[in-house]
Design a protein around this motif. Structure first.
Motif, PDB file in Angstrom:
ATOM      1  N   MET A   1      24.510 -28.865  42.763  1.00  0.00           N
ATOM      2  CA  MET A   1      25.092 -30.014  43.463  1.00  0.00           C
ATOM      3  C   MET A   1      25.073 -31.240  42.566  1.00  0.00           C
ATOM      4  SD  MET A   1      23.909 -31.415  47.130  1.00  0.00           S
ATOM      5  CE  MET A   1      24.159 -33.141  47.338  1.00  0.00           C
ATOM      6  N   GLU A  34      32.063 -28.583  46.728  1.00  0.00           N
ATOM      7  CA  GLU A  34      31.035 -27.542  46.755  1.00  0.00           C
ATOM      8  C   GLU A  34      31.276 -26.629  47.959  1.00  0.00           C
ATOM      9  OE1 GLU A  34      26.192 -27.436  46.904  1.00  0.00           O
ATOM     10  OE2 GLU A  34      27.237 -28.509  48.488  1.00  0.00           O
ATOM     11  N   LEU A  36      29.272 -24.558  50.543  1.00  0.00           N
ATOM     12  CA  LEU A  36      27.948 -24.282  51.088  1.00  0.00           C
ATOM     13  C   LEU A  36      28.083 -23.306  52.243  1.00  0.00           C
ATOM     14  CD1 LEU A  36      24.829 -25.278  51.196  1.00  0.00           C
ATOM     15  CD2 LEU A  36      25.603 -26.491  53.222  1.00  0.00           C
ATOM     16  N   ASP A 213      28.625 -21.476  46.739  1.00  0.00           N
ATOM     17  CA  ASP A 213      27.968 -22.060  45.578  1.00  0.00           C
ATOM     18  C   ASP A 213      26.480 -22.196  45.894  1.00  0.00           C
ATOM     19  OD1 ASP A 213      30.369 -22.428  44.204  1.00  0.00           O
ATOM     20  OD2 ASP A 213      30.754 -24.342  45.203  1.00  0.00           O
ATOM     21  N   ARG A 214      26.220 -22.684  47.107  1.00  0.00           N
ATOM     22  CA  ARG A 214      24.845 -22.821  47.581  1.00  0.00           C
ATOM     23  C   ARG A 214      24.729 -22.170  48.948  1.00  0.00           C
ATOM     24  NH1 ARG A 214      21.958 -27.837  48.488  1.00  0.00           N
ATOM     25  NH2 ARG A 214      23.935 -28.647  49.280  1.00  0.00           N
ATOM     26  N   GLY A 227      19.385 -23.189  48.530  1.00  0.00           N
ATOM     27  CA  GLY A 227      19.350 -22.951  47.095  1.00  0.00           C
ATOM     28  C   GLY A 227      20.660 -22.382  46.592  1.00  0.00           C
ATOM     29  N   PRO A 228      20.837 -22.335  45.269  1.00  0.00           N
ATOM     30  CA  PRO A 228      22.062 -21.751  44.705  1.00  0.00           C
ATOM     31  C   PRO A 228      22.176 -20.275  45.091  1.00  0.00           C
ATOM     32  CG  PRO A 228      20.761 -22.861  43.010  1.00  0.00           C
ATOM     33  CD  PRO A 228      19.906 -22.781  44.222  1.00  0.00           C
ATOM     34  N   VAL A 229      23.390 -19.790  45.198  1.00  0.00           N
ATOM     35  CA  VAL A 229      23.595 -18.402  45.628  1.00  0.00           C
ATOM     36  C   VAL A 229      22.938 -17.419  44.648  1.00  0.00           C
ATOM     37  CG1 VAL A 229      25.868 -18.155  44.513  1.00  0.00           C
ATOM     38  CG2 VAL A 229      25.313 -16.791  46.548  1.00  0.00           C
ATOM     39  N   ASP A 231      20.142 -17.653  43.339  1.00  0.00           N
ATOM     40  CA  ASP A 231      18.700 -17.545  43.602  1.00  0.00           C
ATOM     41  C   ASP A 231      18.367 -16.810  44.890  1.00  0.00           C
ATOM     42  OD1 ASP A 231      18.503 -19.062  41.378  1.00  0.00           O
ATOM     43  OD2 ASP A 231      17.818 -20.903  42.363  1.00  0.00           O
ATOM     44  N   SER A 235      14.415 -15.870  46.348  1.00  0.00           N
ATOM     45  CA  SER A 235      14.183 -17.146  47.040  1.00  0.00           C
ATOM     46  C   SER A 235      12.695 -17.421  47.224  1.00  0.00           C
ATOM     47  CB  SER A 235      14.861 -17.129  48.399  1.00  0.00           C
ATOM     48  OG  SER A 235      14.258 -16.137  49.221  1.00  0.00           O
TER      49      SER A 235
END
Lengths: 258, 257
Positions: A1, A34, A36, A213-214, A227-229, A231, A235
């Motif tokens: 972000m 972004e 989300l 993206d997240r 969190g970012p995808v 991760d 997680s």
């Protein structure tokens, strides 16, 4: 972000229905351009969150800002102005049965932006082409289309006004895996082409991996992980792990009996 | 005690519903007079309510006028008052039968279809979709229907008045052997403007009631197909009851001495 101010900023959002508290203090940001995706089980309040941002449901407490403007306490007319920034793909398509396909797609242009019908029709047919549907489909009625085609038309309608923010409510529910992938691909393509921000809700993990993206996880009325995808598989959050792996055993206990 | 509590609960529910309907009515009317307007949609509703209800209203008033003449004749003949038939037919039709029967028929035809259509739009999220497309559902869905109901019902009743009186004329002339010129003269002799006007005012009120009930119950329907079914039933029943109540109230306002 990015570090610039978020496109949508949600703080301490509460919403209850009767004695049932659905949202219990949601904090969430959606950045500019972004995508989300909010994940969570059925009945966790994902749709309520989305409809609160859209102004369909009025939250009990908390703030929602779009481009820095508080949108919770707007008048009906101001709400209409803010909604011109939005495009929305509903779970069931929500196409208007009484209008042909092209008019469904052109609806936001004709009614919202007061564009002449002939001009709006040209744009509607272009948008239909961009989701892989020919001009002949434009003359059909929504009831004559298959589920996958209805989703495409609904997507064309959501992007027709070139919105700054697009919302997707369970975009792949009820579709076969191949058609789901086609819709996911179209979503990514359309959002990128417009440079729009996207807020989606789903529990389809293949959809999450393709369009996000997240990722944010909603559980028990609160966001418990963001969190970012990339991760999501690491997680470190046992709720997220249980959800993305679809395990019955874990901290999330499904109520089997009422 | 339980019984009393139940009565109290029902009374509170009734008050709550009345309040909701009143707020819905005021909000709908305010959207009827504020732009943007949707002339295309208003026109479509006018055709649906006015033009397509014409056969039903015409048949209802025609046979009502016919049976009225026949019944009046057999009753009035007992005390040699057959000459009053023309007056009885025209006054009954214009003041009462045409507006009430047209209102009830349109409640069945239009009220039900409006509740079903708007109710289906509600449960399939089409009304939410309107909001996200910067279109106010009150202006787009409710206002055109209410405007069409308000304007079309008086027109339907005016046509119904003529057809009903014509029905009485046919039976009186061809079955009961009245003189046509005398019958027509007697029809107009005792007819006053207020008789027709009161019927048209009733028609306007009934048009508002039918469309309001159809829209209100459809707009607030919940829970899928069953919810839409309940909304449709409620729309017709509540419209029919309100028509009969307001029929008395308006009659009282016009003719009570």
């Amino acid at each position: 972000m990015s570090t610039e101010s978020p496109k949508i900023k949600i703080r301490d959002l509460h919403k209850g229905f009767g004695s049932k508290q659905v949202l219990k203090g949601v904090d969430l940001d959606v950045g500019r351009s972004e995508s989300l995706v909010v994940i969570g089980g059925s009945g966790t309040g994902k749709s309520v969150l989305l409809k609160s941002v859209l102004g369909i449901i009025h939250p009990d407490r908390g703030s929602i800002e779009v481009d820095g403007e508080d949108v919770v306490h707007l008048s009906a007319r101001e709400r209409e102005r803010v909604n011109t920034k939005f495009g929305m793909l509903f779970q069931g398509g929500a196409l208007f049965d009484s209008l042909p396909v092209w008019e469904n797609v052109a609806f936001g242009l004709i009614q919202g932006k007061r564009m002449p019908r002939s001009e709006a029709k040209v744009i509607a047919l272009e948008k239909l082409a961009s989701v892989g549907l020919g001009a002949d489909v434009g003359e059909l009625w929504p009831a004559e289309l298959s589920g996958g085609m209805q989703k495409r038309v609904a997507l064309a309608r959501a992007i027709a006004t070139e919105p700054e923010i697009i919302f997707f409510d369970e975009p792949t529910t009820g579709l076969d895996p191949i058609m789901a992938d086609v819709i996911n691909g179209l979503i990514v393509e359309c959002v990128r082409r417009l440079g729009a921000s996207a807020l989606s809700i789903t529990h389809d993990m293949s959809s999450v991996r393709k369009i996000a993206d997240r990722v944010a996880m909603l559980y028990n009325g609160q966001i418990i992980w963001v969190g970012p995808v990339a991760d999501i598989d690491n997680s470190g959050n046992e709720y997220v792990d249980q959800f993305i792996n679809g395990r019955a055993e874990g901290p999330i206990q499904m109520q089997v009996r009422g | 005690m339980n019984f009393l509590a139940q009565i109290g609960r029902m009374f509170l529910l009734f008050l709550e519903s009345t309040g909701r309907i009143a707020v819905f009515a005021v909000s709908s009317l305010s959207h009827c007079v504020r732009p943007p307007f949707y002339p295309r949609l208003i026109g479509r509703q006018m055709v649906d309510i006015g033009y397509y209800s014409l056969p039903v209203v015409a048949l209802t008033t025609l046979f009502s006028g016919m049976v009225l003449a026949l019944q009046s004749y057999s009753g009035f003949a007992r005390f040699q008052a057959e000459s009053a038939i023309a007056t009885v037919v025209v006054l009954s039709i214009t003041r009462e039968l045409a507006p009430v029967l047209a209102g009830l028929m349109v409640a069945g035809r239009i009220g039900a279809s409006m509740a079903a259509e708007i109710g289906t739009m509600r449960v399939t999220e089409q009304i939410d979709a309107l909001t996200t497309l910067s279109t106010n559902p009150y202006k787009y869905l409710i206002a055109p229907r209410i405007l069409a109901g308000l304007t079309m019902l008086p027109l339907l009743v005016l046509v119904g008045d003529i057809i009903g009186v014509f029905g009485g004329y046919i039976v009186s002339i061809y079955k009961l052997g009245f003189n046509p010129a005398t019958y027509v003269k007697q029809t107009f002799d005792y007819l006053e403007t207020i008789d027709v006007v009161s019927g048209l005012v009733k028609a306007g009120a009934f048009g508002f009631i039918v469309t309001l009930m159809g829209c209100y119950h459809g707009y607030n329907s919940r829970g899928g197909a069953q919810g839409v079914g309940v909304a449709t039933t409620n729309a017709v029943v509540s419209a029919a009851i309100l028509i009969l109540i307001f029929n008395y109230v308006i009659t009282e306002l016009f003719f009570a001495r």
